[in-house]
Scaffold this motif. Sequence first.
Motif, PDB file in Angstrom:
ATOM      1  N   THR A 260       0.825  -1.211   0.000  1.00 47.37           N
ATOM      2  CA  THR A 260       0.000   0.000   0.000  1.00 47.37           C
ATOM      3  C   THR A 260       0.856   1.257   0.000  1.00 47.37           C
ATOM      4  N   ARG A 261       2.018   1.180   0.625  1.00 47.11           N
ATOM      5  CA  ARG A 261       2.877   2.369   0.707  1.00 47.11           C
ATOM      6  C   ARG A 261       3.466   2.751  -0.648  1.00 47.11           C
ATOM      7  N   SER A 262       3.353   1.848  -1.639  1.00 49.50           N
ATOM      8  CA  SER A 262       3.858   2.159  -2.971  1.00 49.50           C
ATOM      9  C   SER A 262       2.905   3.051  -3.756  1.00 49.50           C
ATOM     10  N   GLY A 263       1.703   3.259  -3.213  1.00 49.44           N
ATOM     11  CA  GLY A 263       0.758   4.169  -3.844  1.00 49.44           C
ATOM     12  C   GLY A 263      -0.041   3.526  -4.954  1.00 49.44           C
ATOM     13  N   ASN A 264      -0.708   4.335  -5.754  1.00 46.42           N
ATOM     14  CA  ASN A 264      -1.653   4.046  -6.842  1.00 46.42           C
ATOM     15  C   ASN A 264      -2.870   3.272  -6.326  1.00 46.42           C
ATOM     16  N   GLU A 265      -3.795   2.970  -7.218  1.00 48.38           N
ATOM     17  CA  GLU A 265      -5.073   2.396  -6.807  1.00 48.38           C
ATOM     18  C   GLU A 265      -5.075   0.873  -6.805  1.00 48.38           C
ATOM     19  N   VAL A 266      -3.939   0.255  -6.999  1.00 44.14           N
ATOM     20  CA  VAL A 266      -3.856  -1.207  -6.998  1.00 44.14           C
ATOM     21  C   VAL A 266      -4.032  -1.719  -5.570  1.00 44.14           C
ATOM     22  N   PRO A 267      -4.859  -2.759  -5.361  1.00 44.67           N
ATOM     23  CA  PRO A 267      -5.014  -3.315  -4.007  1.00 44.67           C
ATOM     24  C   PRO A 267      -3.671  -3.760  -3.446  1.00 44.67           C
ATOM     25  N   GLY A 268      -3.393  -3.356  -2.222  1.00 47.02           N
ATOM     26  CA  GLY A 268      -2.107  -3.695  -1.633  1.00 47.02           C
ATOM     27  C   GLY A 268      -2.232  -4.069  -0.169  1.00 47.02           C
ATOM     28  N   SER A 269      -1.178  -4.677   0.345  1.00 50.40           N
ATOM     29  CA  SER A 269      -1.128  -5.095   1.745  1.00 50.40           C
ATOM     30  C   SER A 269      -0.203  -4.166   2.527  1.00 50.40           C
ATOM     31  N   ASN A 270      -0.354  -4.183   3.828  1.00 47.17           N
ATOM     32  CA  ASN A 270       0.474  -3.362   4.711  1.00 47.17           C
ATOM     33  C   ASN A 270       1.809  -4.066   4.931  1.00 47.17           C
ATOM     34  N   THR A 271       2.590  -4.094   3.859  1.00 52.69           N
ATOM     35  CA  THR A 271       3.885  -4.782   3.850  1.00 52.69           C
ATOM     36  C   THR A 271       4.917  -3.889   3.174  1.00 52.69           C
ATOM     37  N   ALA A 272       6.167  -4.358   3.152  1.00 54.60           N
ATOM     38  CA  ALA A 272       7.231  -3.512   2.605  1.00 54.60           C
ATOM     39  C   ALA A 272       8.264  -4.302   1.817  1.00 54.60           C
ATOM     40  N   GLY A 273       7.899  -5.458   1.283  1.00 57.58           N
ATOM     41  CA  GLY A 273       8.861  -6.281   0.560  1.00 57.58           C
ATOM     42  C   GLY A 273       8.741  -6.136  -0.946  1.00 57.58           C
ATOM     43  N   LEU A 274       9.441  -7.007  -1.644  1.00 55.64           N
ATOM     44  CA  LEU A 274       9.373  -7.089  -3.096  1.00 55.64           C
ATOM     45  C   LEU A 274       7.928  -7.320  -3.525  1.00 55.64           C
ATOM     46  N   GLN A 275       7.562  -6.808  -4.710  1.00 53.37           N
ATOM     47  CA  GLN A 275       6.172  -6.864  -5.140  1.00 53.37           C
ATOM     48  C   GLN A 275       6.029  -7.537  -6.506  1.00 53.37           C
ATOM     49  N   ASN A 276       5.027  -8.398  -6.618  1.00 48.49           N
ATOM     50  CA  ASN A 276       4.722  -8.993  -7.920  1.00 48.49           C
ATOM     51  C   ASN A 276       4.396  -7.923  -8.949  1.00 48.49           C
ATOM     52  N   ALA A 309       6.911  -8.267   6.231  1.00 52.95           N
ATOM     53  CA  ALA A 309       6.026  -9.155   5.470  1.00 52.95           C
ATOM     54  C   ALA A 309       5.379 -10.145   6.438  1.00 52.95           C
ATOM     55  N   ASP A 310       4.481  -9.651   7.251  1.00 50.11           N
ATOM     56  CA  ASP A 310       3.830 -10.458   8.285  1.00 50.11           C
ATOM     57  C   ASP A 310       2.910 -11.503   7.649  1.00 50.11           C
ATOM     58  N   TYR A 311       3.115 -12.754   8.035  1.00 44.43           N
ATOM     59  CA  TYR A 311       2.303 -13.853   7.498  1.00 44.43           C
ATOM     60  C   TYR A 311       0.820 -13.630   7.751  1.00 44.43           C
ATOM     61  N   THR A 313      -0.850 -10.864   8.191  1.00 44.31           N
ATOM     62  CA  THR A 313      -1.348  -9.800   7.318  1.00 44.31           C
ATOM     63  C   THR A 313      -1.544 -10.319   5.898  1.00 44.31           C
ATOM     64  N   LEU A 314      -0.576 -11.077   5.403  1.00 43.56           N
ATOM     65  CA  LEU A 314      -0.608 -11.513   4.005  1.00 43.56           C
ATOM     66  C   LEU A 314      -1.658 -12.582   3.743  1.00 43.56           C
ATOM     67  N   ILE A 315      -1.802 -13.547   4.636  1.00 42.60           N
ATOM     68  CA  ILE A 315      -2.790 -14.595   4.381  1.00 42.60           C
ATOM     69  C   ILE A 315      -4.202 -13.997   4.415  1.00 42.60           C
ATOM     70  N   ARG A 316      -4.430 -13.016   5.269  1.00 43.35           N
ATOM     71  CA  ARG A 316      -5.739 -12.354   5.299  1.00 43.35           C
ATOM     72  C   ARG A 316      -5.954 -11.544   4.014  1.00 43.35           C
ATOM     73  N   TRP A 317      -4.883 -10.918   3.519  1.00 39.88           N
ATOM     74  CA  TRP A 317      -5.007 -10.148   2.278  1.00 39.88           C
ATOM     75  C   TRP A 317      -5.353 -11.060   1.106  1.00 39.88           C
ATOM     76  N   TRP A 318      -4.608 -12.157   0.949  1.00 43.58           N
ATOM     77  CA  TRP A 318      -4.885 -13.076  -0.158  1.00 43.58           C
ATOM     78  C   TRP A 318      -6.266 -13.697  -0.015  1.00 43.58           C
ATOM     79  N   SER A 319      -6.690 -13.983   1.215  1.00 47.89           N
ATOM     80  CA  SER A 319      -8.032 -14.512   1.424  1.00 47.89           C
ATOM     81  C   SER A 319      -9.087 -13.536   0.920  1.00 47.89           C
ATOM     82  N   LYS A 320      -8.858 -12.261   1.121  1.00 48.25           N
ATOM     83  CA  LYS A 320      -9.807 -11.232   0.694  1.00 48.25           C
ATOM     84  C   LYS A 320      -9.825 -11.067  -0.811  1.00 48.25           C
TER      85      LYS A 320
END
Length: 503
Positions: A260-276, A309-311, A313-320
């Motif tokens: 999310t910190r990378s900006g734009n309207e793409v759905p993002g997670s509250n993480t700070a690692g490498l991004q697909n 990259a909290d697990y 946080t991420l599993i809940r994001w992918w679930s959503k």
Amino acid sequence: MSSIKKLTLLFILIQIFCLATSAQSPNPKREFRGSWIQCVNGQFQGMSRDAMQSELTRQLNALQKCNINAVFFQVRAEGDALYPSLLEPWSRFLSGRQGVAPSPMWDPLQWMIDQCHNRGMELHAWINPYRAKTAGTTTLADNHPYIKNPSLFFNYGKLILFNPALTENREYICEVVADIVSRYDVDGIHIDDYFYPYPEAGSAIPDSQDFARYGAGFASIADWRRDNVSRLIHSLHETIKRIKPWVKFGISPFGIYHNTRSGNEVPGSNTAGLQNYDDLYADIMLWTSKGWIDYNIPQIYWEIGHKTADYDTLIRWWSKYTSNRPLFIGQDINRTVKASDLKNPNINQLPEKFRLQRSLPGIDGSCMWYSAAIADNTGMIADALAGNYHKYPALIPQMPFKDNKAPKKVKGAKVLWTNDGPVLVWLENKTSDEMQRQVRYVVYRFAQNEKTDLNNPKNIVTITSQTFLKLPYNGGDNKYKYVITALDRSWNESKGKSLKVKL
């Protein structure tokens, strides 16, 4: 409140309770349980045929004991092959030198297909689409694609990669996949997390001239790169579907889609690692929404509580954001068993990760990285899976978007008495419709007066590709009821054929 309204409210509450209970079932009847077997780490490099088969057998036997039902076997690591190919050279990760065939000659892919199917497991051929040379490869074979036409590739760091911008490369990669799907009875084609290269500090992808030539109409070079990859994914989907529509096509992307910190309207997670989306140019959300892939296995390899990259946080994001395709979770065994549970430091994080996986909506299973760790029982993982989390066999979740029609019942079920004791046998109910062909069978067993419940996995004796099963015999004083169902290629289950027997 009227009696009708009370009954309606009661019914709704019961449904909610049943759904909640089902979601948190400790051993669901249907659950994807995969495991990766990689070659790129060199675990088989230079092994004799017998030694490699012995090691693979060790791993597969361990997976079977843990009720794993799908295996991802890496067969193309760098424009090479762990199977006889007219398109690409034999892999150095097999023989030790690229282009050198194994001696004595054998086909690891076909051998693995046979071994997995004999165990009731699926086998997915795992390929890397773009990588043409890894850092450790010093010599390419004369028939390697790069040697034939280096203009179709670019260098990045110590890697050589097929240039994703070129139509010729998309067509060639589809040709490689078409060759595998046409010649082998694979259950799936699988791609991991490597698309455009993982960024290296100070190194730019050398494709600015390609963007100037092919990028008209795109707002940015990033959008153009994402489109290049998406074109390949769509073409692979169409290629596989055209040849064998039952073969699954899946991706295991890096565990973060977008921060999310990378900006734009793409759905993002509250993480700070490498991004697909931003760094590898892999728009997995587009592929799932368009139905270009059949399953998604994000590699959420971090610990619960990881700072960037909290697990959880991420599993809940992918679930959503599962979209309309099955979601399985990529689990890192080593990190999981070494990390302490945040609420109970005396145990590792496996229990909490399984609780999250089985309680959150839209998640239909997991895939373990990697098989050798299970075979080695790292952190007692094999004991935990076999004794608890995978205590009973499980059927792979259905994919109704591919096929939702159940096969016919099996025929001719009976018990044959042999010198080795009783054997339960049955016949395949054959059909000309390949989608409904019976490829596996589920055998259930019930004691006398026990309720015949095919929804409870504890009643499953085995999932097998064979049409027979040796039965235990204890003098004939105990009465049992066996039920046999058939599974088609999409794991749709037939009605049961029952038989009573004294053992």
